[in-house]
Write a protein that holds these residues in place. Sequence first.
Motif, PDB file in Angstrom:
ATOM      1  N   LEU A  26      47.885  34.308  35.747  1.00 26.03           N
ATOM      2  CA  LEU A  26      47.471  35.462  36.544  1.00 26.03           C
ATOM      3  C   LEU A  26      45.983  35.687  36.326  1.00 26.03           C
ATOM      4  CD1 LEU A  26      48.101  37.924  38.316  1.00 26.03           C
ATOM      5  CD2 LEU A  26      48.689  39.163  36.222  1.00 26.03           C
ATOM      6  N   LEU A  27      45.223  35.552  37.383  1.00 29.53           N
ATOM      7  CA  LEU A  27      43.791  35.790  37.322  1.00 29.53           C
ATOM      8  C   LEU A  27      43.465  36.951  38.248  1.00 29.53           C
ATOM      9  CD1 LEU A  27      42.567  32.094  37.554  1.00 29.53           C
ATOM     10  CD2 LEU A  27      42.825  33.477  35.492  1.00 29.53           C
ATOM     11  N   LEU A  28      42.710  37.891  37.738  1.00 31.69           N
ATOM     12  CA  LEU A  28      42.301  39.050  38.526  1.00 31.69           C
ATOM     13  C   LEU A  28      40.775  39.131  38.501  1.00 31.69           C
ATOM     14  CD1 LEU A  28      44.937  41.589  37.129  1.00 31.69           C
ATOM     15  CD2 LEU A  28      45.018  40.359  39.301  1.00 31.69           C
ATOM     16  N   PRO A  29      40.107  38.348  39.349  1.00 32.89           N
ATOM     17  CA  PRO A  29      38.646  38.364  39.359  1.00 32.89           C
ATOM     18  C   PRO A  29      38.122  39.767  39.664  1.00 32.89           C
ATOM     19  CG  PRO A  29      39.503  36.607  40.759  1.00 32.89           C
ATOM     20  CD  PRO A  29      40.663  37.455  40.352  1.00 32.89           C
ATOM     21  N   LYS A  30      37.057  40.122  38.986  1.00 39.84           N
ATOM     22  CA  LYS A  30      36.476  41.457  39.155  1.00 39.84           C
ATOM     23  C   LYS A  30      36.227  41.750  40.639  1.00 39.84           C
ATOM     24  CE  LYS A  30      33.078  44.541  37.297  1.00 39.84           C
ATOM     25  NZ  LYS A  30      32.346  44.870  36.132  1.00 39.84           N
ATOM     26  N   GLY A  31      36.741  42.899  41.065  1.00 44.07           N
ATOM     27  CA  GLY A  31      36.541  43.341  42.430  1.00 44.07           C
ATOM     28  C   GLY A  31      37.440  42.682  43.462  1.00 44.07           C
ATOM     29  N   LYS A  32      38.290  41.739  43.037  1.00 45.31           N
ATOM     30  CA  LYS A  32      39.145  41.005  43.988  1.00 45.31           C
ATOM     31  C   LYS A  32      40.610  41.420  43.896  1.00 45.31           C
ATOM     32  CE  LYS A  32      35.935  37.943  45.248  1.00 45.31           C
ATOM     33  NZ  LYS A  32      35.240  38.039  46.470  1.00 45.31           N
ATOM     34  N   GLY A  33      40.952  42.261  42.932  1.00 49.22           N
ATOM     35  CA  GLY A  33      42.344  42.677  42.787  1.00 49.22           C
ATOM     36  C   GLY A  33      43.258  41.489  42.632  1.00 49.22           C
ATOM     37  N   PHE A  34      44.335  41.495  43.394  1.00 52.76           N
ATOM     38  CA  PHE A  34      45.318  40.417  43.319  1.00 52.76           C
ATOM     39  C   PHE A  34      45.050  39.320  44.345  1.00 52.76           C
ATOM     40  CE2 PHE A  34      47.210  43.887  41.103  1.00 52.76           C
ATOM     41  CZ  PHE A  34      47.950  43.291  40.099  1.00 52.76           C
TER      42      PHE A  34
END
Length: 158
Positions: A26-34
Motif C-alpha cells: 500500500l503506497l499513499l504518495p503525498k497529496g495523491k490519497g489512494f
Amino acid sequence: MEAEFAQIGTRRVLEEFLTYRNPSPLLLPKGKGFGHPTDEPIILPSWLTEEEVDYYVSTYEKTGFTGGFNYYRALDLNWEVTALWTGARIRVPAKFMVGDLDLTYNYPGTKDFLHKGGLKKYVPFLEDVVVMEGVAHFIHEERPQEVTQHIHDFFQMF
C-alpha cells in the motif's frame, strides 16, 4: 498523514482500507490519497454493510488515525521495547490464517517465511497455515463461516 486523511474524509479512508484488494504494498504518495478521485463511488462488497462502515466511521471520528500511525512511527522503539523476547518461541498449538490478497501475505519474504519453516521455527506447535483464496485482509468479515469452521476444527483437535 493525519491532515491528508482529514482532507479525504474518515468515511472515504475507511471504505478505501476495508475494500482494498491489491496484494501489492500500500503506497499513499503525498497529496495523491489512494490514487483515484475521492468523488468516485466505492461499491461495498456483499460482506460489508453501510451500517458497519457507519460504526467504524463513528469510532474513528472520535479517536482519529493517530494511534494507528504511531505504531508505525515507533517501529524502532517497538523493537527496542520487545528486545527481551527476541527469539522467543510460542509454545502452544496454533493455526495461522491469511487471505491470498492480503498485502501483508504478499510482502516480500512473507510467503517463504510462512511456507518454508520460518514461522514454524518460532511457533513449534504450529498445526497449519491456511491461505484463503480470493480473500484480502479482513478474512473474518469476508468469510466468517469458513474462518469459524477452521477455528472449530482446530479446537476439535484437543
